[in-house]
Design a protein around this motif. Structure first.
Motif, PDB file in Angstrom:
ATOM      1  N   ASP A   1      -1.060  -9.656  -8.490  1.00 37.97           N
ATOM      2  CA  ASP A   1      -2.225  -9.488  -9.369  1.00 37.97           C
ATOM      3  C   ASP A   1      -1.658  -7.898  -8.856  1.00 37.97           C
ATOM      4  O   ASP A   1      -1.614  -7.219  -8.200  1.00 37.97           O
ATOM      5  CB  ASP A   1      -3.422  -9.886  -8.951  1.00 37.97           C
ATOM      6  CG  ASP A   1      -4.651  -9.356 -10.062  1.00 37.97           C
ATOM      7  OD1 ASP A   1      -5.333 -10.409 -10.292  1.00 37.97           O
ATOM      8  OD2 ASP A   1      -4.292  -8.561 -10.726  1.00 37.97           O
ATOM      9  N   GLN A   2      -2.673  -6.640  -9.941  1.00 38.96           N
ATOM     10  CA  GLN A   2      -2.934  -5.305  -9.673  1.00 38.96           C
ATOM     11  C   GLN A   2      -3.600  -5.255  -8.739  1.00 38.96           C
ATOM     12  O   GLN A   2      -4.999  -5.778  -8.897  1.00 38.96           O
ATOM     13  CB  GLN A   2      -2.722  -4.806 -11.015  1.00 38.96           C
ATOM     14  CG  GLN A   2      -1.616  -5.056 -11.600  1.00 38.96           C
ATOM     15  CD  GLN A   2      -1.757  -4.059 -12.859  1.00 38.96           C
ATOM     16  OE1 GLN A   2      -2.983  -3.473 -13.863  1.00 38.96           O
ATOM     17  NE2 GLN A   2      -1.162  -4.299 -14.148  1.00 38.96           N
TER      18      GLN A   2
ATOM     19  N   SER B   1      -0.729 -10.401  -3.707  1.00 40.23           N
ATOM     20  CA  SER B   1       0.295 -11.596  -4.195  1.00 40.23           C
ATOM     21  C   SER B   1      -1.376 -12.477  -2.786  1.00 40.23           C
ATOM     22  O   SER B   1      -1.407 -12.196  -2.102  1.00 40.23           O
ATOM     23  CB  SER B   1       0.941 -11.711  -3.566  1.00 40.23           C
ATOM     24  OG  SER B   1       1.621 -13.010  -4.308  1.00 40.23           O
ATOM     25  N   VAL B   2      -1.361 -13.640  -3.286  1.00 42.54           N
ATOM     26  CA  VAL B   2      -2.359 -14.369  -2.881  1.00 42.54           C
ATOM     27  C   VAL B   2      -1.247 -16.428  -2.907  1.00 42.54           C
ATOM     28  O   VAL B   2      -1.596 -16.901  -2.243  1.00 42.54           O
ATOM     29  CB  VAL B   2      -3.741 -14.808  -3.629  1.00 42.54           C
ATOM     30  CG1 VAL B   2      -4.540 -13.922  -3.683  1.00 42.54           C
ATOM     31  CG2 VAL B   2      -3.267 -15.819  -4.825  1.00 42.54           C
TER      32      VAL B   2
ATOM     33  N   TYR C   1       0.894  -1.311  -0.046  1.00 43.99           N
ATOM     34  CA  TYR C   1       0.064   0.249   0.439  1.00 43.99           C
ATOM     35  C   TYR C   1       1.355   1.449  -0.049  1.00 43.99           C
ATOM     36  O   TYR C   1       2.234   1.816   0.211  1.00 43.99           O
ATOM     37  CB  TYR C   1      -0.717   0.513   1.086  1.00 43.99           C
ATOM     38  CG  TYR C   1      -1.761  -1.023   1.155  1.00 43.99           C
ATOM     39  CD1 TYR C   1      -1.029  -2.116   2.145  1.00 43.99           C
ATOM     40  CD2 TYR C   1      -3.203  -1.119   1.296  1.00 43.99           C
ATOM     41  CE1 TYR C   1      -2.662  -3.350   2.092  1.00 43.99           C
ATOM     42  CE2 TYR C   1      -4.022  -2.533   0.726  1.00 43.99           C
ATOM     43  CZ  TYR C   1      -3.730  -3.134   1.910  1.00 43.99           C
ATOM     44  OH  TYR C   1      -4.398  -4.372   1.698  1.00 43.99           O
ATOM     45  N   ARG C   2       0.450   2.387  -0.565  1.00 36.87           N
ATOM     46  CA  ARG C   2       1.165   3.197  -0.480  1.00 36.87           C
ATOM     47  C   ARG C   2       0.330   4.641   0.207  1.00 36.87           C
ATOM     48  O   ARG C   2      -1.527   4.319   0.180  1.00 36.87           O
ATOM     49  CB  ARG C   2       1.627   4.576  -1.716  1.00 36.87           C
ATOM     50  CG  ARG C   2       0.062   4.236  -2.684  1.00 36.87           C
ATOM     51  CD  ARG C   2       0.414   5.124  -3.442  1.00 36.87           C
ATOM     52  NE  ARG C   2       1.809   6.660  -3.832  1.00 36.87           N
ATOM     53  CZ  ARG C   2       2.246   7.447  -4.371  1.00 36.87           C
ATOM     54  NH1 ARG C   2       2.151   7.231  -5.543  1.00 36.87           N
ATOM     55  NH2 ARG C   2       1.673   9.318  -4.412  1.00 36.87           N
ATOM     56  N   GLN C   3       1.008   5.576   1.075  1.00 40.49           N
ATOM     57  CA  GLN C   3      -0.050   5.639   1.933  1.00 40.49           C
ATOM     58  C   GLN C   3      -0.155   7.962   1.845  1.00 40.49           C
ATOM     59  O   GLN C   3       1.045   7.953   2.105  1.00 40.49           O
ATOM     60  CB  GLN C   3      -0.065   5.649   3.544  1.00 40.49           C
ATOM     61  CG  GLN C   3      -1.496   6.405   4.824  1.00 40.49           C
ATOM     62  CD  GLN C   3      -0.677   6.485   6.367  1.00 40.49           C
ATOM     63  OE1 GLN C   3       0.377   6.298   6.342  1.00 40.49           O
ATOM     64  NE2 GLN C   3      -1.646   6.787   7.455  1.00 40.49           N
TER      65      GLN C   3
ATOM     66  N   VAL D   1       6.117  -5.383  -9.480  1.00 42.42           N
ATOM     67  CA  VAL D   1       5.924  -6.978  -7.591  1.00 42.42           C
ATOM     68  C   VAL D   1       6.732  -8.201  -7.950  1.00 42.42           C
ATOM     69  O   VAL D   1       6.261  -8.470  -9.845  1.00 42.42           O
ATOM     70  CB  VAL D   1       5.247  -7.100  -6.584  1.00 42.42           C
ATOM     71  CG1 VAL D   1       4.958  -5.890  -5.949  1.00 42.42           C
ATOM     72  CG2 VAL D   1       4.076  -7.602  -7.681  1.00 42.42           C
ATOM     73  N   SER D   2       6.845  -9.160  -7.624  1.00 46.87           N
ATOM     74  CA  SER D   2       6.539 -10.856  -7.678  1.00 46.87           C
ATOM     75  C   SER D   2       6.827 -11.132  -6.675  1.00 46.87           C
ATOM     76  O   SER D   2       7.568 -11.160  -5.590  1.00 46.87           O
ATOM     77  CB  SER D   2       8.232 -10.906  -8.375  1.00 46.87           C
ATOM     78  OG  SER D   2       9.722 -10.433  -7.689  1.00 46.87           O
TER      79      SER D   2
END
Lengths: 115, 112
Positions: free
Chosen positions: B56-57, B49-50, B35-37, B66-67
């Motif tokens: 996912d975006q 990511s699950v 997240y960004r705040q 990301v990876s």
């Protein structure tokens, strides 16, 4: 999509006053609902949660009830303390099998409690 | 358990530079998020990511990659930093989508 609307802040109260921070949501299905608290310079931490309609989450004197009929999850505390000064976030997390891994947060409400 | 750790705590970049924000958790959580705040805008989901190998975006993915090669690590890459990416970045993990998220302490990034 999912959304969370929180009462705008900032909120300033005197010590021992009653606190209500309103939160309403829009979501498909039956999401889990959360309140997180962020103290200055720190990350968020869970305050309380509810996972189904009519559940009441409670912690440290704070309470919130999952109201599906009004799609609300208002945060309340009967007597606030100076140490409760923080930013409070309402959030929802998609029900299982949909939106897995995604949470939606409100914009946050800054609470300042004065002695 | 260390919980969710993030490095660095603070970073200053020049426009156009690239960098990676590190995030690790030792709770064996499948779900991880970035997240960004920003002031007055709450938390906005960048990527999530699950599980290992699955990402996912989120709401604001542009400019970030990301990876997820392992369950423990979920790095966030800024490809070419821009002043609009000045923000506080939080990594979070959870056991499942209906469980609470554990947040890291955050990385404060300034892009000049």
């Amino acid at each position: 999509g999912n959304s969370v609307t929180q009462m705008e802040g900032p909120v300033t109260l005197s010590e021992e006053a009653f606190l209500t921070i309103n939160c309403t949501y829009t979501a498909t299905g039956y999401p889990s609902l959360f309140w997180y608290v962020q103290y200055p310079g720190e990350g968020l931490q869970l305050l309380l949660k509810a996972t189904k309609a009519d559940d009441k989450g409670s912690n440290k004197g704070f309470e919130a009830t999952y109201r599906k009929e009004t799609t609300s999850f208002h945060l309340e505390k009967g007597s606030v303390q100076v140490s409760d000064s923080a930013v409070y976030f309402c959030a929802l997390s998609g029900p299982l099998n949909t939106n897995a891994g995604k949470s939606t947060f409100g914009d946050g409400t800054t609470l300042t409690v004065k002695p | 358990n260390a919980g969710v750790t993030q490095t660095p705590k603070f970073q200053v970049l020049k426009t156009g530079q690239s960098m990676t924000l590190q995030c690790a958790q030792d709770m064996n959580h499948e779900y991880m998020s970035w997240y960004r705040q920003d002031p007055g805008m709450g938390l906005r989901l960048i990527h999530y990511s699950v599980g290992a190998g699955i990402t996912d975006q989120g709401e604001v993915p542009n400019g970030y990659n990301v990876s997820r090669s392992t369950t423990e690590d979920f790095p966030l890459r800024l490809l070419s930093a821009a002043p609009s990416q000045t923000s506080v970045y939080f990594c979070a993990s959870s056991y499942s989508s209906s469980e609470k998220q554990y947040f890291g302490p955050g990385t404060r990034l300034t892009v000049t």
